[in-house]
Design a protein around this motif. Sequence first.
Motif, PDB file in Angstrom:
ATOM      1  N   GLY A 155      11.981  40.921  10.886  1.00  0.00           N
ATOM      2  CA  GLY A 155      12.649  40.640   9.619  1.00  0.00           C
ATOM      3  C   GLY A 155      12.841  41.903   8.806  1.00  0.00           C
ATOM      4  N   THR A 156      13.792  41.834   7.884  1.00  0.00           N
ATOM      5  CA  THR A 156      14.042  42.946   6.970  1.00  0.00           C
ATOM      6  C   THR A 156      14.246  42.401   5.562  1.00  0.00           C
ATOM      7  N   ALA A 157      13.867  43.205   4.595  1.00  0.00           N
ATOM      8  CA  ALA A 157      14.085  42.873   3.185  1.00  0.00           C
ATOM      9  C   ALA A 157      14.102  44.180   2.405  1.00  0.00           C
ATOM     10  N   THR A 158      14.670  44.145   1.227  1.00  0.00           N
ATOM     11  CA  THR A 158      14.646  45.289   0.319  1.00  0.00           C
ATOM     12  C   THR A 158      14.206  44.793  -1.046  1.00  0.00           C
ATOM     13  N   LEU A 159      13.224  45.470  -1.616  1.00  0.00           N
ATOM     14  CA  LEU A 159      12.793  45.122  -2.965  1.00  0.00           C
ATOM     15  C   LEU A 159      13.007  46.315  -3.885  1.00  0.00           C
ATOM     16  N   GLN A 160      13.195  46.015  -5.158  1.00  0.00           N
ATOM     17  CA  GLN A 160      13.276  47.053  -6.182  1.00  0.00           C
ATOM     18  C   GLN A 160      11.903  47.125  -6.835  1.00  0.00           C
ATOM     19  N   ARG A 161      11.213  48.230  -6.615  1.00  0.00           N
ATOM     20  CA  ARG A 161       9.830  48.334  -7.079  1.00  0.00           C
ATOM     21  C   ARG A 161       9.718  48.243  -8.600  1.00  0.00           C
ATOM     22  N   SER A 162      10.752  48.663  -9.325  1.00  0.00           N
ATOM     23  CA  SER A 162      10.705  48.606 -10.784  1.00  0.00           C
ATOM     24  C   SER A 162      10.606  47.164 -11.291  1.00  0.00           C
ATOM     25  N   ARG A 163      11.110  46.198 -10.543  1.00  0.00           N
ATOM     26  CA  ARG A 163      11.008  44.796 -10.946  1.00  0.00           C
ATOM     27  C   ARG A 163       9.547  44.344 -10.999  1.00  0.00           C
ATOM     28  N   TYR A 164       8.696  45.038 -10.251  1.00  0.00           N
ATOM     29  CA  TYR A 164       7.271  44.712 -10.213  1.00  0.00           C
ATOM     30  C   TYR A 164       6.452  45.631 -11.113  1.00  0.00           C
ATOM     31  N   GLY A 165       7.153  46.444 -11.916  1.00  0.00           N
ATOM     32  CA  GLY A 165       6.469  47.347 -12.836  1.00  0.00           C
ATOM     33  C   GLY A 165       5.982  48.627 -12.190  1.00  0.00           C
ATOM     34  N   ILE A 166       6.407  48.911 -10.964  1.00  0.00           N
ATOM     35  CA  ILE A 166       6.002  50.123 -10.257  1.00  0.00           C
ATOM     36  C   ILE A 166       7.113  51.158 -10.459  1.00  0.00           C
ATOM     37  N   VAL A 167       6.959  51.972 -11.474  1.00  0.00           N
ATOM     38  CA  VAL A 167       8.052  52.874 -11.859  1.00  0.00           C
ATOM     39  C   VAL A 167       7.697  54.362 -11.743  1.00  0.00           C
TER      40      VAL A 167
END
Length: 188
Positions: A155-167
């Motif tokens: 499987g593959t996915a892409t997340l935006q880390r800033s959405r989780y507060g990881i900036v």
Amino acid sequence: MLAVLLAVSGAARAAEPFPAGLYKLDPLHSRIAWSVSHLGFSIYRGLIPSVQGSLRIDPADPAASRLNAYVAMAGLSSLDPALDTRLRGPQFFATGRYPVAAYHADGLTMTGPHTARLDGTLTLVGVTHRLAMNVRFERAGRDPVTGKLTLGFEGTATLQRSRYGIVAYTPLVGNDVALELEAEFVLQ
């Protein structure tokens, strides 16, 4: 996750049919690879080998399948011990406070004969957002070593880390984190 695809894809890729039921994720044959842009010069890659979970599937109703996966974030590895320490620290994953990330899939939509979109939620550093995963069925059959019925997928996915507060270090270090998953599920 991708084992759900087998339910609809039929015997074209399956060595044998499989029954409805609960399948446990085999942690020895499942892992998550991650990658992120580093200063725009290169793609930095790492691995999270500590994955556990289960898949409930009924081949007659794959859309009703449910996946629960748990990732021990302290196992995160970049192959650089100093960076691993920073990644486990408060600027990134704060593994002392949030030792486990969780993915709960509650929907499946077939996108092809061997592919699907798995919809669910990812909880990372105490923050939960929807995350879709593209999955591809690999194979179903008896493991020649254990004799147990096993389902395989990627499987593959892409997340935006800033959405989780990881900036930390954005935009120097990319906001988009690509995930590549490999997993085997064993009938319980």
